[in-house]
Scaffold this motif. Structure first.
Motif, short mmCIF file in Angstrom:
data_model
loop_
_atom_site.label_atom_id
_atom_site.label_comp_id
_atom_site.label_asym_id
_atom_site.label_seq_id
_atom_site.Cartn_x
_atom_site.Cartn_y
_atom_site.Cartn_z
N ASP A 99 15.13 43.72 19.28
CA ASP A 99 16.38 43.37 19.95
C ASP A 99 16.10 42.61 21.25
O ASP A 99 15.52 43.17 22.18
CB ASP A 99 17.12 44.70 20.21
CG ASP A 99 18.41 44.56 21.01
OD1 ASP A 99 18.62 43.52 21.66
OD2 ASP A 99 19.20 45.52 20.99
N ALA A 100 16.50 41.33 21.29
CA ALA A 100 16.23 40.49 22.46
C ALA A 100 16.99 40.97 23.69
O ALA A 100 16.55 40.79 24.82
CB ALA A 100 16.62 39.05 22.16
N LYS A 101 18.15 41.61 23.47
CA LYS A 101 18.97 42.06 24.60
C LYS A 101 18.28 43.18 25.36
O LYS A 101 18.30 43.21 26.60
CB LYS A 101 20.33 42.56 24.11
CG LYS A 101 21.35 41.46 23.98
CD LYS A 101 22.65 42.10 23.60
CE LYS A 101 23.85 41.28 23.99
NZ LYS A 101 25.06 41.91 23.44
N SER A 102 17.71 44.14 24.63
CA SER A 102 17.07 45.27 25.31
C SER A 102 15.61 44.97 25.63
O SER A 102 14.99 45.66 26.43
CB SER A 102 17.18 46.52 24.46
OG SER A 102 16.52 46.32 23.25
N GLY A 103 15.05 43.96 25.00
CA GLY A 103 13.65 43.64 25.23
C GLY A 103 12.74 44.62 24.52
O GLY A 103 13.20 45.53 23.82
N LEU A 104 11.43 44.43 24.71
CA LEU A 104 10.43 45.27 24.04
C LEU A 104 10.47 46.69 24.60
O LEU A 104 10.46 46.89 25.81
CB LEU A 104 9.06 44.62 24.30
CG LEU A 104 7.83 45.18 23.60
CD1 LEU A 104 7.98 45.12 22.10
CD2 LEU A 104 6.60 44.41 24.05
N THR A 105 10.53 47.68 23.71
CA THR A 105 10.59 49.08 24.15
C THR A 105 9.41 49.88 23.58
O THR A 105 8.73 49.42 22.66
CB THR A 105 11.89 49.77 23.67
OG1 THR A 105 11.82 49.94 22.25
CG2 THR A 105 13.14 48.96 24.02
N ASP A 106 9.22 51.08 24.10
CA ASP A 106 8.17 51.97 23.60
C ASP A 106 8.37 52.27 22.11
O ASP A 106 7.41 52.39 21.37
CB ASP A 106 8.17 53.30 24.37
CG ASP A 106 7.70 53.12 25.80
OD1 ASP A 106 7.14 52.04 26.10
OD2 ASP A 106 7.89 54.05 26.61
N ASP A 107 9.64 52.40 21.72
CA ASP A 107 9.91 52.69 20.31
C ASP A 107 9.52 51.52 19.41
O ASP A 107 9.03 51.72 18.30
CB ASP A 107 11.40 53.03 20.11
CG ASP A 107 11.75 54.40 20.69
OD1 ASP A 107 10.83 55.21 20.91
OD2 ASP A 107 12.94 54.64 20.93
N ASP A 108 9.71 50.28 19.91
CA ASP A 108 9.25 49.11 19.13
C ASP A 108 7.74 49.20 18.94
O ASP A 108 7.22 48.91 17.86
CB ASP A 108 9.55 47.80 19.87
CG ASP A 108 11.02 47.46 19.96
OD1 ASP A 108 11.77 47.76 19.02
OD2 ASP A 108 11.42 46.89 21.00
N GLU A 109 7.06 49.59 20.00
CA GLU A 109 5.59 49.67 19.93
C GLU A 109 5.15 50.77 18.96
O GLU A 109 4.15 50.63 18.26
CB GLU A 109 4.99 49.86 21.32
CG GLU A 109 5.11 48.55 22.10
CD GLU A 109 4.65 48.62 23.54
OE1 GLU A 109 4.41 49.74 24.03
OE2 GLU A 109 4.55 47.55 24.15
#
Ligand code: GTP
Ligand code: MG
Length: 138
Positions: A91-101
């Protein structure tokens, strides 16, 4: 010939079901601005130009009080196993998150082709924020 299978994987609320429904051409999966709306895997057929394929929409949060990480892991692992190609949605709006990682760490273990899709890049300003996602390695 067996139809190829495309799985949409990503942390909750990034827009997996929205993309899945759009390609399916019907509202099969429930879309809501609440994380964890899709709970099981949902299957449909898709078509792009002349190519027909099967699609899997995955959910992944807190069923049976399991922690988030366990849920996302089991969903992603099943999708990885069943899919020929995985679309990893962020999600570009929230940016990279720990959950994405966390999702990325599971996907690194797969030999299947992975396409990183940065969703919610609605306007030119948000589109400038997509480059952070290259840190994921795709
Ligand atoms: N601004 C914007 N909102 C979007 C976009 N795609 C989806 N959304 C919204 O994001 C919210 C979550 O969308 P879903 O498709 O339910 O997300 P999901 O990844 O399937 O979520 P879970 O099933 O909970 O894992 C909804 O309110 C959508 O309308 C987009 O490209 N831009
Ligand atoms: Mg969903």
């Amino acid at each position: 010939m067996k139809m190829p299978t495309v799985a949409f994987v990503g942390r909750p609320n990034v827009g997996k079901s929205t993309i899945f429904n759009r390609i399916a051409g019907e509202r099969i999966s429930i879309v809501e601005d609440t994380p964890g709306v899709t709970r099981d895997r949902i299957y449909a057929h898709g078509e792009w130009l002349t190519t027909k394929f099967a699609m899997i929409d995955t959910g992944g949060i807190q069923i049976d009080d399991q922690p988030f990480s366990a849920q996302i892991r089991s969903q992603a692992e099943i999708a990885i196993e069943e899919a020929d190609v995985i679309v990893f949605i962020v999600d570009a709006k929230s940016g990279l998150t720990d959950d994405d990682e966390q999702v990325a760490r599971i996907l690194y273990q797969s030999d299947k082709p992975i396409v990183l899709a940065v969703n919610k890049a609605d306007n030119p300003e948000t589109r400038e924020d997509i480059y952070d996602f290259y840190a994921l390695g795709w």
